[in-house]
Design an enzyme around this catalytic site. Structure first.
Site, mmCIF file in Angstrom:
data_model
loop_
_atom_site.group_PDB
_atom_site.id
_atom_site.type_symbol
_atom_site.label_atom_id
_atom_site.label_comp_id
_atom_site.label_asym_id
_atom_site.label_seq_id
_atom_site.Cartn_x
_atom_site.Cartn_y
_atom_site.Cartn_z
ATOM 1 N N PRO A 162 0.950 -1.175 -0.061
ATOM 2 C CA PRO A 162 -0.173 0.113 0.071
ATOM 3 C C PRO A 162 0.815 1.420 -0.144
ATOM 4 O O PRO A 162 1.738 1.475 0.475
ATOM 5 C CB PRO A 162 -0.811 -0.273 1.244
ATOM 6 C CG PRO A 162 0.028 -1.044 2.189
ATOM 7 C CD PRO A 162 0.427 -1.944 1.305
ATOM 8 N N ASN A 163 0.383 2.147 -0.727
ATOM 9 C CA ASN A 163 1.005 3.533 -0.947
ATOM 10 C C ASN A 163 2.182 3.662 -1.684
ATOM 11 O O ASN A 163 2.686 4.694 -2.112
ATOM 12 C CB ASN A 163 0.940 4.135 0.522
ATOM 13 C CG ASN A 163 -0.144 4.221 1.123
ATOM 14 O OD1 ASN A 163 -1.096 4.925 0.804
ATOM 15 N ND2 ASN A 163 -0.318 3.815 2.423
ATOM 16 N N ARG A 195 4.793 11.092 -2.310
ATOM 17 C CA ARG A 195 4.696 10.876 -0.795
ATOM 18 C C ARG A 195 5.978 11.418 -0.343
ATOM 19 O O ARG A 195 6.944 10.555 -0.545
ATOM 20 C CB ARG A 195 4.402 9.478 -0.735
ATOM 21 C CG ARG A 195 4.128 8.793 0.490
ATOM 22 C CD ARG A 195 4.349 7.255 0.699
ATOM 23 N NE ARG A 195 4.019 6.837 1.760
ATOM 24 C CZ ARG A 195 4.123 5.426 2.200
ATOM 25 N NH1 ARG A 195 4.702 4.468 1.311
ATOM 26 N NH2 ARG A 195 3.947 5.097 3.400
ATOM 27 N N TYR A 212 11.163 9.273 1.418
ATOM 28 C CA TYR A 212 11.161 8.101 0.304
ATOM 29 C C TYR A 212 11.820 8.589 -1.167
ATOM 30 O O TYR A 212 12.019 7.672 -2.164
ATOM 31 C CB TYR A 212 9.796 7.606 -0.110
ATOM 32 C CG TYR A 212 8.958 7.223 1.104
ATOM 33 C CD1 TYR A 212 9.489 6.164 1.797
ATOM 34 C CD2 TYR A 212 8.044 7.847 1.928
ATOM 35 C CE1 TYR A 212 8.874 5.434 2.974
ATOM 36 C CE2 TYR A 212 7.379 7.155 2.796
ATOM 37 C CZ TYR A 212 7.870 5.910 3.432
ATOM 38 O OH TYR A 212 6.936 5.631 4.525
ATOM 39 N N ASN A 246 8.180 -5.376 -0.673
ATOM 40 C CA ASN A 246 7.963 -4.197 0.272
ATOM 41 C C ASN A 246 6.680 -4.051 0.668
ATOM 42 O O ASN A 246 5.850 -3.641 -0.115
ATOM 43 C CB ASN A 246 8.571 -2.815 -0.536
ATOM 44 C CG ASN A 246 8.565 -1.693 0.469
ATOM 45 O OD1 ASN A 246 7.842 -1.655 1.517
ATOM 46 N ND2 ASN A 246 8.967 -0.708 0.079
ATOM 47 N N ALA A 261 2.945 -0.598 4.900
ATOM 48 C CA ALA A 261 2.606 -0.567 6.289
ATOM 49 C C ALA A 261 1.958 -2.096 6.741
ATOM 50 O O ALA A 261 2.266 -2.398 7.897
ATOM 51 C CB ALA A 261 1.555 0.358 6.528
ATOM 52 N N GLU A 266 13.163 -9.016 2.124
ATOM 53 C CA GLU A 266 12.251 -7.795 2.737
ATOM 54 C C GLU A 266 13.030 -6.557 2.275
ATOM 55 O O GLU A 266 14.231 -6.358 2.657
ATOM 56 C CB GLU A 266 12.037 -8.059 4.193
ATOM 57 C CG GLU A 266 11.192 -6.951 4.691
ATOM 58 C CD GLU A 266 11.118 -7.163 6.286
ATOM 59 O OE1 GLU A 266 11.326 -8.061 6.751
ATOM 60 O OE2 GLU A 266 10.547 -6.145 6.797
ATOM 61 N N HIS A 295 12.602 -2.144 2.427
ATOM 62 C CA HIS A 295 12.117 -0.955 2.757
ATOM 63 C C HIS A 295 13.089 0.187 2.363
ATOM 64 O O HIS A 295 14.304 0.016 2.470
ATOM 65 C CB HIS A 295 11.937 -0.751 4.187
ATOM 66 C CG HIS A 295 11.160 -2.054 5.010
ATOM 67 N ND1 HIS A 295 9.689 -1.895 4.631
ATOM 68 C CD2 HIS A 295 11.584 -2.834 5.653
ATOM 69 C CE1 HIS A 295 9.276 -2.821 5.272
ATOM 70 N NE2 HIS A 295 10.417 -3.569 5.875
ATOM 71 N N ARG A 327 12.752 5.526 12.494
ATOM 72 C CA ARG A 327 11.487 6.364 12.286
ATOM 73 C C ARG A 327 10.627 5.962 13.604
ATOM 74 O O ARG A 327 11.340 5.572 14.637
ATOM 75 C CB ARG A 327 10.785 5.814 10.986
ATOM 76 C CG ARG A 327 11.785 6.442 9.863
ATOM 77 C CD ARG A 327 10.998 5.930 8.729
ATOM 78 N NE ARG A 327 9.901 6.816 8.226
ATOM 79 C CZ ARG A 327 8.874 6.484 7.420
ATOM 80 N NH1 ARG A 327 9.081 5.556 6.630
ATOM 81 N NH2 ARG A 327 7.810 7.042 7.500
HETATM 82 C C1 DQA Z 1 8.234 1.422 3.821
HETATM 83 C C2 DQA Z 1 8.382 1.583 5.349
HETATM 84 C C3 DQA Z 1 6.834 1.461 5.926
HETATM 85 O O1 DQA Z 1 6.846 1.573 7.487
HETATM 86 C C4 DQA Z 1 5.888 2.248 5.149
HETATM 87 O O2 DQA Z 1 4.565 1.979 6.026
HETATM 88 C C5 DQA Z 1 5.857 2.261 3.771
HETATM 89 C C6 DQA Z 1 7.287 2.263 3.077
HETATM 90 C C7 DQA Z 1 9.277 1.768 2.985
HETATM 91 O O3 DQA Z 1 9.844 1.483 1.840
HETATM 92 O O4 DQA Z 1 10.689 2.409 3.840
HETATM 93 O O5 DQA Z 1 4.744 2.445 3.471
HETATM 94 O O6 DQA Z 1 7.886 -0.078 3.640
#
Ligand code: DQA
Length: 149
Positions: A13-14, A21, A26, A77, A80, A101, A103, A110
């Site tokens: 998501p996102n 964003r 990011y 990735n 959240a 995994e 990020h 954070r």
């Molecule tokens: C994320 C870190 C997560 O905590 C966050 O909710 C994201 C992006 C990252 O790529 O740094 O959506 O996975």
């Protein structure tokens, strides 16, 4: 069908809003840039990739299930959902595939709610804080197999 190892690259998501964003966290690269990087890196490494993104937990679970029997590894990735989803944990575990995994940000620098991951305990590797280069590193790690261990 290609006989090259096939990798599923999943974004949660996102991550479709990358570039817009919170660019201070990011960066300015978009999801299209991530997918282009993965395509280029895969061809250099002799892999094939399918890149997918969803804002829906169940859709991610379905794609992970489909990777069983068709992919040799998963780069994820989960956004959240990393911090909340037992369903994604269970699906990844079911595949028995190597999972990397990723990020983009350094989640440990954070909020504390980002410090726990349901994916890390079943991941072969965890890459965070390298920006979108983390996806390339993840593909490299899968291409190498276990020879670095
Ligand atoms: C994320 C870190 C997560 O905590 C966050 O909710 C994201 C992006 C990252 O790529 O740094 O959506 O996975």
């Amino acid at each position: 069908m290609s006989d090259k190892p096939h990798i599923l690259v999943l974004n949660g998501p996102n991550l479709n809003t990358l570039g817009v964003r919170e660019p201070e966290i990011y960066g300015h690269k978009t999801l299209a840039d991530v997918e282009a990087l993965c395509g280029q890196m895969a061809s250099q490494l002799g892999l094939t990739v399918t890149c997918r993104q969803s804002n829906h937990e169940g859709e991610l679970v379905t794609w992970i299930q489909e990777a069983y029997g068709s992919a040799s590894g998963i780069v994820i990735n989960a956004g959240a959902y990393t911090h909340t989803s037992i369903a994604i944990h269970d699906a990844l575990k079911m595949t028995g595939l190597p999972v990397i995994e990723v990020h983009i940000s350094n989640v440990f620098a954070r909020e504390t709610f980002r410090h726990h991951s349901y994916i890390s305990p079943i991941a072969r590797s965890v890459i965070c804080g390298c920006g979108i280069d983390g996806y390339g590193l993840a593909l490299r790690t899968l291409a190498k197999g276990k020879e670095h261990e």
